[in-house]
Design an enzyme around this catalytic site. Structure first.
Site, PDB file in Angstrom:
ATOM      1  N   GLY A 214       0.817  -1.209   0.000  1.00 15.64           N
ATOM      2  CA  GLY A 214       0.000   0.000   0.000  1.00 15.64           C
ATOM      3  C   GLY A 214       0.844   1.248   0.000  1.00 15.64           C
TER       4      GLY A 214
ATOM      5  N   GLU B 294      -4.727  33.332 -13.334  1.00 14.90           N
ATOM      6  CA  GLU B 294      -5.369  32.452 -12.350  1.00 14.90           C
ATOM      7  C   GLU B 294      -6.886  32.536 -12.437  1.00 14.90           C
ATOM      8  OE1 GLU B 294      -3.546  30.344 -10.986  1.00 14.90           O
ATOM      9  OE2 GLU B 294      -1.646  31.301 -11.492  1.00 14.90           O
TER      10      GLU B 294
ATOM     11  N   GLY C 131      -0.728   2.936   7.230  1.00 12.70           N
ATOM     12  CA  GLY C 131      -0.912   2.135   8.438  1.00 12.70           C
ATOM     13  C   GLY C 131      -0.378   0.724   8.393  1.00 12.70           C
ATOM     14  N   LYS C 132       0.567   0.423   7.503  1.00  9.20           N
ATOM     15  CA  LYS C 132       1.101  -0.947   7.433  1.00  9.20           C
ATOM     16  C   LYS C 132       1.868  -1.302   8.704  1.00  9.20           C
ATOM     17  CE  LYS C 132       3.282  -0.095   3.574  1.00  9.20           C
ATOM     18  NZ  LYS C 132       2.733   1.241   3.279  1.00  9.20           N
TER      19      LYS C 132
ATOM     20  N   ASP D 175       1.811  24.806 -17.726  1.00  7.30           N
ATOM     21  CA  ASP D 175       0.449  24.486 -18.150  1.00  7.30           C
ATOM     22  C   ASP D 175       0.461  23.767 -19.491  1.00  7.30           C
ATOM     23  OD1 ASP D 175      -0.555  25.745 -15.893  1.00  7.30           O
ATOM     24  OD2 ASP D 175      -0.735  27.687 -16.889  1.00  7.30           O
TER      25      ASP D 175
ATOM     26  N   PRO E  80       2.593   4.819   1.158  1.00 11.03           N
ATOM     27  CA  PRO E  80       3.186   5.182   2.453  1.00 11.03           C
ATOM     28  C   PRO E  80       2.214   5.973   3.315  1.00 11.03           C
ATOM     29  CG  PRO E  80       4.110   6.527   0.681  1.00 11.03           C
ATOM     30  CD  PRO E  80       3.290   5.462   0.028  1.00 11.03           C
ATOM     31  N   GLY E  81       2.308   5.743   4.621  1.00  9.23           N
ATOM     32  CA  GLY E  81       1.489   6.505   5.556  1.00  9.23           C
ATOM     33  C   GLY E  81       0.085   5.990   5.748  1.00  9.23           C
TER      34      GLY E  81
ATOM     35  N   HIS F 115      -7.888  30.023 -15.048  1.00  9.61           N
ATOM     36  CA  HIS F 115      -7.925  28.651 -14.509  1.00  9.61           C
ATOM     37  C   HIS F 115      -9.181  28.449 -13.671  1.00  9.61           C
ATOM     38  CE1 HIS F 115      -4.064  27.414 -15.948  1.00  9.61           C
ATOM     39  NE2 HIS F 115      -3.367  28.261 -15.200  1.00  9.61           N
TER      40      HIS F 115
END
Length: 551
Positions: A126, A356, A131-132, A431, A128-129, A359
């Site tokens: 899975g 912006e 919960g393994k 872009d 990272p981060g 966008h």
């Protein structure tokens, strides 16, 4: 068990005791003068002997007895870890798999009676981060058997054979613990460091060392042994399962897989409740709203957001965390730190504002799945401005409409500059790169072009594609870019007043939050609810309790 683990100490002390008895008997047989002479020189002889023995033992251990292969293996007592399955939030399917493993370990005597065997190896896969390692700790606590934890990178050294020696030592210790306690468990984190596909023709020392270490791991897991002990191996990796060697994944080794993915909306709510329970927070903080604003976030990401929000509240001399601090923490983590010291010229600032705004307008009106999170013309991470957006819910595949919408959003800044100023800036470079890559993949890889060509043409070696076919594919890619640019240009002409309004708002305020953006669109009859009522977009109205946020 004591003699097995400490036989060397017992043997050394026994030999020393026999020598002392022999020495005392010899001294009492001498006359007084010889005895006093021996006693006077004995301390010096003992000191010199100890120095020589220490030097010899040190050299022996270092060069001849695997001194380089010593490992920092951490034996962990499950009861001291004290993490239970009830502490693991979400991961319901993964927990069911883990609970089955725990039940099998606890009922290993009954399994032996019917001729079965407990699981030998489990692979946790899975991002990272997610919960393994945390789930592995819960397994250690619930099983109540000795648990040895190591990182795969600790096996690998520059000297060939050292890693294999460390693997032998690790499994030797695990088997002794299994002999004494009925079973033992080994947890190897970041397994891909020694478990990736082997290259049998590698000439480098590092590749040979990795292959040698992996070969020893394969033998220890399911090799020819006189006696089988209940040693369970849990491996965790962030890499794709296909990148691991097939010998590791065959039955009898890591044949049980537990897939741990990012949490769902309901799981994110539980995670926020868990971490908010550790801090003081204001009643205005809505867990449901936060969960909607953190699509694709892992438990580690959510924990980091709450920690960062606590630091921000402390700097602002507040007694509890509010929604403002959590929003600022998200922005700092996802978008970077604001660089207000960067002063743009009035014309540059105006160009960035219209860029912006372009966008933003395309994203809000034309995108079928994403919403605007924030629009800003304050520099962050080297960008003079940005429009941050997230999907309204978890999406694991992209349709043709979604990819086309992403292309149009990317082209929005370029078309906005062109319409307003007649010229464009080099700020459109990233872009264009993103738009061209998306259009290229649509035609070359996904069969989404309009000329009837299907297949993944990137799988064909470059020299085997005809010039005519290559020209057709590139022409289709360029046609998609032109069509998207035409759609965006028509939108700006239709909504010229709204387009100019957002540019003015950005110039005045520097930043616009989602609620402000939504309110401005509502003034012009263009909110998501209004557009959905007009049948122009498909939009799922959020819950009433979380109506202030649609992410």
């Amino acid at each position: 068990m004591y003699l097995l683990n400490n036989w060397l100490k017992v043997a050394v002390f026994s030999v020393i005791g026999c020598l002392l008895i022999w020495l005392l008997r010899g001294l009492f047989t001498l006359d007084s003068y010889a005895r006093n002479y021996m006693l006077a020189f004995m301390p010096i002889q003992i000191l010199m002997s100890l120095i020589a023995a220490g030097a010899f033992v040190s050299m022996y251990i270092l060069f001849l007895h695997g001194g380089l292969s010593r490992i920092r293996q951490n034996k962990i007592k499950g009861e001291l870890v004290n993490i239970h399955f009830t502490d693991v939030i979400g991961l319901e399917e993964a927990k069911e798999e883990a609970k089955e493993l725990v039940d099998l370990i606890k009922d290993r005597t009954r399994i032996k009676k019917i001729g079965g065997k407990i699981l030998r190896g489990i692979l946790m896969v899975g991002p990272p981060g997610c919960g393994k390692t945390y789930l592995a700790k819960a397994i250690a606590t619930e099983c109540g058997i000795p648990f040895i934890s190591m990182a795969a990178s600790e096996f690998v050294e520059m000297f060939v054979g050292v890693g294999a020696s460390r693997v032998r030592k690790l499994f030797k210790k695990a088997r002794r613990l299994a002999y004494g306690y009925g079973a033992s468990m080994i947890f190897i984190d970041e397994l891909d460091a020694i478990g990736r596909q082997r290259n049998l023709f590698s000439q480098g020392g590092g590749g040979q060392e990795t292959s040698s270490t992996q070969n020893q791991l394969l033998v220890e897991m399911d090799g020819l042994k006189q006696k089988e002990e209940n040693v369970i191996i849990i491996g965790a990796t962030n890499a794709r399962e296909e990148s691991l060697d097939s010998a590791l994944l065959r039955p009898g080794r890591f044949d049980r897989k537990i897939y741990i993915d990012r949490p769902s909306l309901a799981d994110r709510e539980k995670i926020f409740q868990y971490y908010l329970g550790k801090v003081k927070y204001a009643p205005e903080v809505e867990v449901g709203r936060l969960a909607r604003r953190t699509v694709y976030k892992t438990p580690a990401d959510i924990e980091n957001i709450i920690k960062e929000a606590a630091l921000i509240a402390t700097r602002n001399k507040k007694e509890m965390i509010g929604l403002k601090e959590i929003s600022e923490a998200m922005e700092r983590i996802e978008m970077g730190v604001k660089h207000r010291s960067l002063k743009m010229t009035p014309q540059e600032k105006k160009t960035v504002a219209y860029h912006e705004a372009g966008h933003l307008l395309v994203l809000y009106i034309l995108h079928p799945t994403d919403d605007v999170f924030k629009a800003s013309i304050i520099s962050r991470r080297g960008a003079l401005g940005m429009v941050h957006h997230l999907p309204r819910e978890e999406i694991f595949t992209s349709s043709r409409e979604r990819i086309l919408a992403n292309i149009m959003v990317s082209l929005g800044g370029y078309i906005a500059e062109k319409i307003k100023f007649g010229v464009t800036s080099d700020g459109v470079s990233s872009d264009f790169r993103r738009a061209m890559l998306l259009a290229h993949n649509m035609v070359w890889r996904f069969g989404m072009g309009g000329n009837g060509l299907m297949g993944d043409f990137t799988a064909i070696p470059g020299g085997e594609i005809s010039d005519k076919l290559r020209e057709q594919l590139n022409e289709e890619t360029n046609q998609i870019i032109k069509q998207c640019a035409h759609e965006v240009e028509n939108l700006f002409h239709r909504e010229s007043e709204l387009f100019a309004r957002f540019a003015r708002e950005l110039l005045e305020k520097d930043e616009l939050e989602y609620d402000e953006i939504d309110a401005i669109f509502a003034e012009y009859g263009k909110s998501h609810e209004q557009l959905a009522a007009q049948g122009k977009i498909a939009y799922k109205t959020p819950d009433k309790n979380n109506s202030s946020s649609k992410k």
